[in-house]
Design an enzyme around this catalytic site. Sequence first.
Site, PDB file in Angstrom:
ATOM      1  N   GLU A 246      -3.182  -8.699   2.892  1.00  0.00           N
ATOM      2  CA  GLU A 246      -3.640  -9.240   4.176  1.00  0.00           C
ATOM      3  C   GLU A 246      -5.155  -9.128   4.338  1.00  0.00           C
ATOM      4  OE1 GLU A 246      -3.209  -4.874   5.086  1.00  0.00           O
ATOM      5  OE2 GLU A 246      -2.252  -6.305   3.724  1.00  0.00           O
TER       6      GLU A 246
ATOM      7  N   CYS B 142       0.842  -1.199   0.000  1.00  0.00           N
ATOM      8  CA  CYS B 142       0.000   0.000   0.000  1.00  0.00           C
ATOM      9  C   CYS B 142       0.884   1.258   0.000  1.00  0.00           C
ATOM     10  CB  CYS B 142      -1.016  -0.030   1.139  1.00  0.00           C
ATOM     11  SG  CYS B 142      -2.362   1.169   0.891  1.00  0.00           S
TER      12      CYS B 142
ATOM     13  N   HIS C 228      -4.155  -4.425  -0.469  1.00  0.00           N
ATOM     14  CA  HIS C 228      -3.858  -5.021   0.838  1.00  0.00           C
ATOM     15  C   HIS C 228      -3.945  -6.541   0.734  1.00  0.00           C
ATOM     16  CE1 HIS C 228      -3.648  -1.459   3.413  1.00  0.00           C
ATOM     17  NE2 HIS C 228      -4.493  -0.931   2.548  1.00  0.00           N
TER      18      HIS C 228
END
Length: 192
Positions: A171, A77, A169
């Site tokens: 995650e 990011c 992202h």
Amino acid sequence: MIAIIDYGLGNISNVTRAIQHLGYDVILTCNDKDVQKAEAIVLPGVGHFQDAMHSIEEKSIKDMLKNIHDKPVIGICLGMQLLFQHSAEGDVSGLELVPGNIVPIQSSHPIPHLGWNELKSTHPLLQSDVYFVHSYQAEMSEYVVAYADYGTKIPGVIQYRNYIGIQFHPEKSGTYGLEILNQALKGGFIND
């Protein structure tokens, strides 16, 4: 062991959990000795480019990252954006590890680019829906290995030498996001 650079701005806990879920040991650090021992280095980030660069320079992280040539350095990011030469967000220089600049997203779609979007790439792993949250983007270049269409092409993954940038992202992008993160930790998506 994976070294996550903790410079005070970042989604450290989510990224840490994701990397641990992949089976890696993790250390949060700004220490050069820890970074040298690591298999890969992760530079997470959320927030403002100028604030992040101020913190990075204050902690002498820039020179440390410039001297890593033999292992993956992964920006996530804002961390991806920091890898570049310059950002229009705050009109400030970046880490200057990847050629190119960060510019505002120019799209007829709502800004920020928020939510799920499909990656487009010739790499089979990089053809999935992933979760984006950002208002600035890298310029399109030969270093883009996957992009998303948001009324304009948005670089989603870049790789230049051992430097890998992931704009979305991983995650927060489910199983595919974790697979992409794992491949980045192993060295990325292109062969030099």
